[in-house]
Design an enzyme around this catalytic site. Structure first.
Site, short mmCIF file in Angstrom:
data_model
loop_
_atom_site.label_atom_id
_atom_site.label_comp_id
_atom_site.label_asym_id
_atom_site.label_seq_id
_atom_site.Cartn_x
_atom_site.Cartn_y
_atom_site.Cartn_z
N GLY A 19 0.78 -1.24 0.00
CA GLY A 19 0.00 0.00 0.00
C GLY A 19 0.81 1.28 0.00
N SER A 20 2.02 1.24 -0.56
CA SER A 20 2.78 2.49 -0.57
C SER A 20 2.12 3.51 -1.51
CB SER A 20 4.24 2.26 -0.95
OG SER A 20 4.34 1.63 -2.19
N ASN A 21 1.60 3.04 -2.63
CA ASN A 21 0.87 3.97 -3.51
C ASN A 21 -0.40 4.46 -2.84
OD1 ASN A 21 2.13 4.19 -6.35
ND2 ASN A 21 2.32 2.02 -5.88
N LEU A 59 -4.65 -7.10 -6.78
CA LEU A 59 -4.20 -8.25 -7.56
C LEU A 59 -5.31 -9.18 -8.02
CD1 LEU A 59 -0.83 -9.07 -5.79
CD2 LEU A 59 -1.26 -7.70 -7.84
N ASN A 75 -6.22 2.33 -12.99
CA ASN A 75 -5.20 1.39 -12.50
C ASN A 75 -3.82 1.94 -12.82
OD1 ASN A 75 -4.15 -1.12 -11.50
ND2 ASN A 75 -3.86 -1.81 -13.61
N HIS A 104 -0.04 0.45 -13.72
CA HIS A 104 0.68 -0.78 -14.08
C HIS A 104 2.16 -0.44 -14.20
CE1 HIS A 104 0.99 -4.84 -15.60
NE2 HIS A 104 1.91 -4.36 -16.43
N ASP A 116 -5.69 -5.00 -18.45
CA ASP A 116 -4.63 -4.05 -18.82
C ASP A 116 -4.80 -3.44 -20.21
OD1 ASP A 116 -3.35 -4.44 -16.42
OD2 ASP A 116 -1.92 -5.89 -17.18
N GLU A 135 6.15 6.00 -9.92
CA GLU A 135 4.82 5.88 -9.29
C GLU A 135 4.66 6.96 -8.23
OE1 GLU A 135 4.57 1.85 -7.85
OE2 GLU A 135 4.20 1.06 -9.85
C1 GRF Z 1 3.01 -1.20 -7.70
O1 GRF Z 1 4.23 -1.47 -8.31
C2 GRF Z 1 1.94 -0.98 -8.74
O2 GRF Z 1 2.44 -0.49 -9.93
C3 GRF Z 1 1.44 -2.35 -8.97
O3 GRF Z 1 1.48 -2.98 -7.72
C4 GRF Z 1 2.48 -2.38 -6.92
C5 GRF Z 1 1.83 -2.01 -5.63
O4 GRF Z 1 2.73 -1.64 -4.65
N1 GRF Z 1 0.21 -2.37 -9.69
P1 GRF Z 1 2.24 -0.95 -3.30
O5 GRF Z 1 1.31 -1.93 -2.61
O6 GRF Z 1 1.55 0.33 -3.65
O7 GRF Z 1 3.48 -0.72 -2.50
#
Ligand code: GRF
Length: 200
Positions: A13-15, A86, A103, A105, A146, A175
């Protein structure tokens, strides 16, 4: 506010955390809920720390998404952002939010997309192919994997022999730099289209 964002995430969940932080004090949008299918996902703690509600879903919720769709509508969801989610979204859910599901990717789609291409699998394939360029793609989600309309891409050059871990680190930098601002721009554009300012 036209930007009620629901994040779907399965991993660390860093994003997702960055998106929650980005919109914390925004008058334009905010994250109203995090949806996860993985009880061990780091994103759960990250949401709770920030006071954002979490809804756990099962395979059943994705196979029979009526209840989930109802819940998302009730939450006033304007945007669904997949941040490392996922599981494939059921067609009914995609149809319920046309051009409203986004999304990210970790490659330059259409390269390295589709079944099995997620996380480290993508970066390993890029490495194996000795690709000279990789990057990120932010796109709308449609019923094909995708393949939704591309909103934004950013790339980074790769010198020969760069390791998959380093490729991932560079992609993650992209990202971190672009995902939340691109979402903000979409929300802003949409808000403007809904309520265009009178010219003065
Ligand atoms: C990221 O690399 C994103 O591009 C992909 O899954 C990863 C998620 O990472 N779809 P995080 O959970 O946000 O750290």
């Amino acid at each position: 506010m036209s930007g009620h964002i629901v994040l779907f995430a399965s991993g660390s969940g860093s994003n997702a955390a960055r998106i929650m932080d980005h919109f914390r004090d925004s008058s334009l949008a905010r994250v109203v809920l995090v949806v996860s299918n993985n009880p061990k996902a780091g994103v759960i703690g990250r949401a709770r720390e920030r006071g954002v509600g979490v809804r756990m879903i099962s395979s059943h919720d994705l196979d029979r998404p009526e209840e989930l769709i109802g819940l998302l509508k009730e939450a006033g969801t304007d945007w669904i952002v997949l941040a490392g989610f996922l599981r494939r979204l059921p067609p009914g859910l995609v149809r319920a939010f046309p051009q409203r599901i986004i999304n990210i990717h970790p490659s330059l789609l259409p390269a390295y997309g589709g079944r099995g291409m997620y996380g480290h699998h993508v970066h390993e394939a890029v490495h194996r192919d000795r690709a000279t360029l990789t990057g990120i793609t932010i796109h709308y989600v449609n019923e094909a994997y995708d393949e939704g309309e591309i909103i934004f891409q950013a790339s980074t050059p790769l010198e020969p022999g760069v390791a998959p871990e380093e490729i991932e680190a560079r992609v993650r930098e992209l990202e971190a730099r672009y995902f939340a601002p691109v979402i903000e721009e979409l929300v802003r554009r949409e808000a403007h289209n809904a309520h265009p300012k009178d010219p003065d």
